[in-house]
Design a protein around this motif. Structure first.
Motif, PDB file in Angstrom:
ATOM      1  N   ASP A  15     -34.161  -2.168 -44.148  1.00  0.00           N
ATOM      2  CA  ASP A  15     -35.131  -1.409 -44.941  1.00  0.00           C
ATOM      3  C   ASP A  15     -35.808  -0.349 -44.080  1.00  0.00           C
ATOM      4  O   ASP A  15     -36.088  -0.562 -42.898  1.00  0.00           O
ATOM      5  CB  ASP A  15     -36.214  -2.327 -45.512  1.00  0.00           C
ATOM      6  CG  ASP A  15     -35.740  -3.132 -46.705  1.00  0.00           C
ATOM      7  OD1 ASP A  15     -34.659  -2.811 -47.260  1.00  0.00           O
ATOM      8  OD2 ASP A  15     -36.451  -4.079 -47.083  1.00  0.00           O
ATOM      9  N   LEU A  16     -36.086   0.781 -44.702  1.00  0.00           N
ATOM     10  CA  LEU A  16     -36.815   1.865 -44.056  1.00  0.00           C
ATOM     11  C   LEU A  16     -38.252   1.816 -44.557  1.00  0.00           C
ATOM     12  O   LEU A  16     -38.494   1.844 -45.767  1.00  0.00           O
ATOM     13  CB  LEU A  16     -36.167   3.206 -44.398  1.00  0.00           C
ATOM     14  CG  LEU A  16     -36.780   4.448 -43.769  1.00  0.00           C
ATOM     15  CD1 LEU A  16     -36.693   4.367 -42.242  1.00  0.00           C
ATOM     16  CD2 LEU A  16     -36.053   5.681 -44.269  1.00  0.00           C
ATOM     17  N   LEU A  17     -39.208   1.723 -43.613  1.00  0.00           N
ATOM     18  CA  LEU A  17     -40.616   1.603 -43.963  1.00  0.00           C
ATOM     19  C   LEU A  17     -41.399   2.787 -43.416  1.00  0.00           C
ATOM     20  O   LEU A  17     -41.153   3.235 -42.289  1.00  0.00           O
ATOM     21  CB  LEU A  17     -41.204   0.312 -43.392  1.00  0.00           C
ATOM     22  CG  LEU A  17     -40.522  -0.987 -43.792  1.00  0.00           C
ATOM     23  CD1 LEU A  17     -41.100  -2.151 -43.002  1.00  0.00           C
ATOM     24  CD2 LEU A  17     -40.657  -1.225 -45.277  1.00  0.00           C
ATOM     25  N   LEU A  35     -36.341  -1.761 -40.280  1.00  0.00           N
ATOM     26  CA  LEU A  35     -36.555  -3.195 -40.112  1.00  0.00           C
ATOM     27  C   LEU A  35     -35.283  -3.923 -39.677  1.00  0.00           C
ATOM     28  O   LEU A  35     -34.220  -3.722 -40.257  1.00  0.00           O
ATOM     29  CB  LEU A  35     -37.047  -3.796 -41.436  1.00  0.00           C
ATOM     30  CG  LEU A  35     -37.371  -5.279 -41.423  1.00  0.00           C
ATOM     31  CD1 LEU A  35     -38.583  -5.569 -40.548  1.00  0.00           C
ATOM     32  CD2 LEU A  35     -37.605  -5.774 -42.844  1.00  0.00           C
ATOM     33  N   ILE A  36     -35.408  -4.759 -38.647  1.00  0.00           N
ATOM     34  CA  ILE A  36     -34.337  -5.671 -38.251  1.00  0.00           C
ATOM     35  C   ILE A  36     -34.569  -7.007 -38.941  1.00  0.00           C
ATOM     36  O   ILE A  36     -33.684  -7.554 -39.579  1.00  0.00           O
ATOM     37  CB  ILE A  36     -34.286  -5.870 -36.724  1.00  0.00           C
ATOM     38  CG1 ILE A  36     -33.941  -4.558 -36.034  1.00  0.00           C
ATOM     39  CG2 ILE A  36     -33.295  -6.967 -36.361  1.00  0.00           C
ATOM     40  CD1 ILE A  36     -34.034  -4.615 -34.515  1.00  0.00           C
ATOM     41  N   ARG A  37     -35.815  -7.511 -38.816  1.00  0.00           N
ATOM     42  CA  ARG A  37     -36.137  -8.799 -39.429  1.00  0.00           C
ATOM     43  C   ARG A  37     -37.645  -8.991 -39.461  1.00  0.00           C
ATOM     44  O   ARG A  37     -38.393  -8.338 -38.730  1.00  0.00           O
ATOM     45  CB  ARG A  37     -35.487  -9.949 -38.663  1.00  0.00           C
ATOM     46  CG  ARG A  37     -36.004 -10.065 -37.245  1.00  0.00           C
ATOM     47  CD  ARG A  37     -35.208 -11.030 -36.415  1.00  0.00           C
ATOM     48  NE  ARG A  37     -35.594 -10.875 -35.027  1.00  0.00           N
ATOM     49  CZ  ARG A  37     -35.713 -11.859 -34.187  1.00  0.00           C
ATOM     50  NH1 ARG A  37     -35.459 -13.095 -34.570  1.00  0.00           N
ATOM     51  NH2 ARG A  37     -36.055 -11.641 -32.944  1.00  0.00           N
ATOM     52  N   TYR A  53     -36.975  -0.858 -35.301  1.00  0.00           N
ATOM     53  CA  TYR A  53     -36.921   0.366 -34.501  1.00  0.00           C
ATOM     54  C   TYR A  53     -37.810   1.445 -35.084  1.00  0.00           C
ATOM     55  O   TYR A  53     -37.758   1.726 -36.285  1.00  0.00           O
ATOM     56  CB  TYR A  53     -35.483   0.910 -34.451  1.00  0.00           C
ATOM     57  CG  TYR A  53     -34.552   0.025 -33.678  1.00  0.00           C
ATOM     58  CD1 TYR A  53     -34.511   0.072 -32.283  1.00  0.00           C
ATOM     59  CD2 TYR A  53     -33.719  -0.866 -34.320  1.00  0.00           C
ATOM     60  CE1 TYR A  53     -33.664  -0.742 -31.566  1.00  0.00           C
ATOM     61  CE2 TYR A  53     -32.862  -1.681 -33.611  1.00  0.00           C
ATOM     62  CZ  TYR A  53     -32.845  -1.621 -32.237  1.00  0.00           C
ATOM     63  OH  TYR A  53     -32.010  -2.434 -31.530  1.00  0.00           O
ATOM     64  N   GLN A  54     -38.597   2.072 -34.220  1.00  0.00           N
ATOM     65  CA  GLN A  54     -39.341   3.257 -34.615  1.00  0.00           C
ATOM     66  C   GLN A  54     -38.358   4.413 -34.620  1.00  0.00           C
ATOM     67  O   GLN A  54     -37.527   4.547 -33.718  1.00  0.00           O
ATOM     68  CB  GLN A  54     -40.476   3.531 -33.629  1.00  0.00           C
ATOM     69  CG  GLN A  54     -41.304   4.736 -34.012  1.00  0.00           C
ATOM     70  CD  GLN A  54     -42.492   4.937 -33.094  1.00  0.00           C
ATOM     71  OE1 GLN A  54     -42.906   4.009 -32.390  1.00  0.00           O
ATOM     72  NE2 GLN A  54     -43.044   6.126 -33.098  1.00  0.00           N
ATOM     73  N   ARG A  75     -45.059   0.511 -47.090  1.00  0.00           N
ATOM     74  CA  ARG A  75     -44.454   1.433 -48.045  1.00  0.00           C
ATOM     75  C   ARG A  75     -42.968   1.530 -47.723  1.00  0.00           C
ATOM     76  O   ARG A  75     -42.586   2.077 -46.706  1.00  0.00           O
ATOM     77  CB  ARG A  75     -45.076   2.826 -47.958  1.00  0.00           C
ATOM     78  CG  ARG A  75     -46.559   2.870 -48.254  1.00  0.00           C
ATOM     79  CD  ARG A  75     -46.843   2.546 -49.708  1.00  0.00           C
ATOM     80  NE  ARG A  75     -48.260   2.596 -49.998  1.00  0.00           N
ATOM     81  CZ  ARG A  75     -49.053   1.551 -50.019  1.00  0.00           C
ATOM     82  NH1 ARG A  75     -48.590   0.354 -49.741  1.00  0.00           N
ATOM     83  NH2 ARG A  75     -50.328   1.676 -50.317  1.00  0.00           N
ATOM     84  N   LYS A  76     -42.165   0.962 -48.601  1.00  0.00           N
ATOM     85  CA  LYS A  76     -40.716   0.989 -48.427  1.00  0.00           C
ATOM     86  C   LYS A  76     -40.209   2.322 -48.957  1.00  0.00           C
ATOM     87  O   LYS A  76     -40.610   2.771 -50.021  1.00  0.00           O
ATOM     88  CB  LYS A  76     -40.103  -0.173 -49.204  1.00  0.00           C
ATOM     89  CG  LYS A  76     -38.680  -0.441 -48.927  1.00  0.00           C
ATOM     90  CD  LYS A  76     -38.342  -1.784 -49.561  1.00  0.00           C
ATOM     91  CE  LYS A  76     -36.894  -1.955 -49.786  1.00  0.00           C
ATOM     92  NZ  LYS A  76     -36.589  -3.217 -50.442  1.00  0.00           N
TER      93      LYS A  76
END
Length: 104
Positions: A15-17, A35-37, A53-54, A75-76
């Motif tokens: 997911d990208l947050l 997001l990794i986890r 990861y940023q 915020r996804k």
């Protein structure tokens, strides 16, 4: 990019947050985060530990981080799914396909 309301956020790997001050005061300058986890650590109610990861403006990973954030402030960002390639590797336009030859 279309933000998804926080009530709908269900976190999954990849997911990208978009993280802002709503997620934590540490994000005075908002960041994008892949997001990794979600880490299984004890926290306060409504808070989460995230591993991922940023990302920079191009979407490249620049730093691996573990973040402590408020779930309600996440915020996804929905991103279009990549289009699958057909039939393996395609030659670039104007270039002949590569031919493999046995050396006997």
């Amino acid at each position: 990019m279309v933000p998804v309301p926080p009530a709908v956020v269900r976190l999954r790997a990849g997911d990208l947050l978009h993280l802002t001050r709503a997620a934590s005061v540490q994000f005075v300058t908002p960041i994008m985060f892949r997001l990794i986890r979600v880490l299984d650590r004890p926290t306060f109610d409504g808070w989460l530990w995230l591993d991922g990861y940023q990302l920079n403006k191009k979407g490249d990973a620049v730093a691996r981080r573990e973040l402590f954030v408020q779930q309600a402030g996440l915020r996804k960002v929905s991103t279009p799914a990549p289009t699958p390639r057909r039939g393996g590797r395609q030659p670039a336009p104007g270039n002949p396909p590569l031919v493999r030859r046995d050396r006997s």
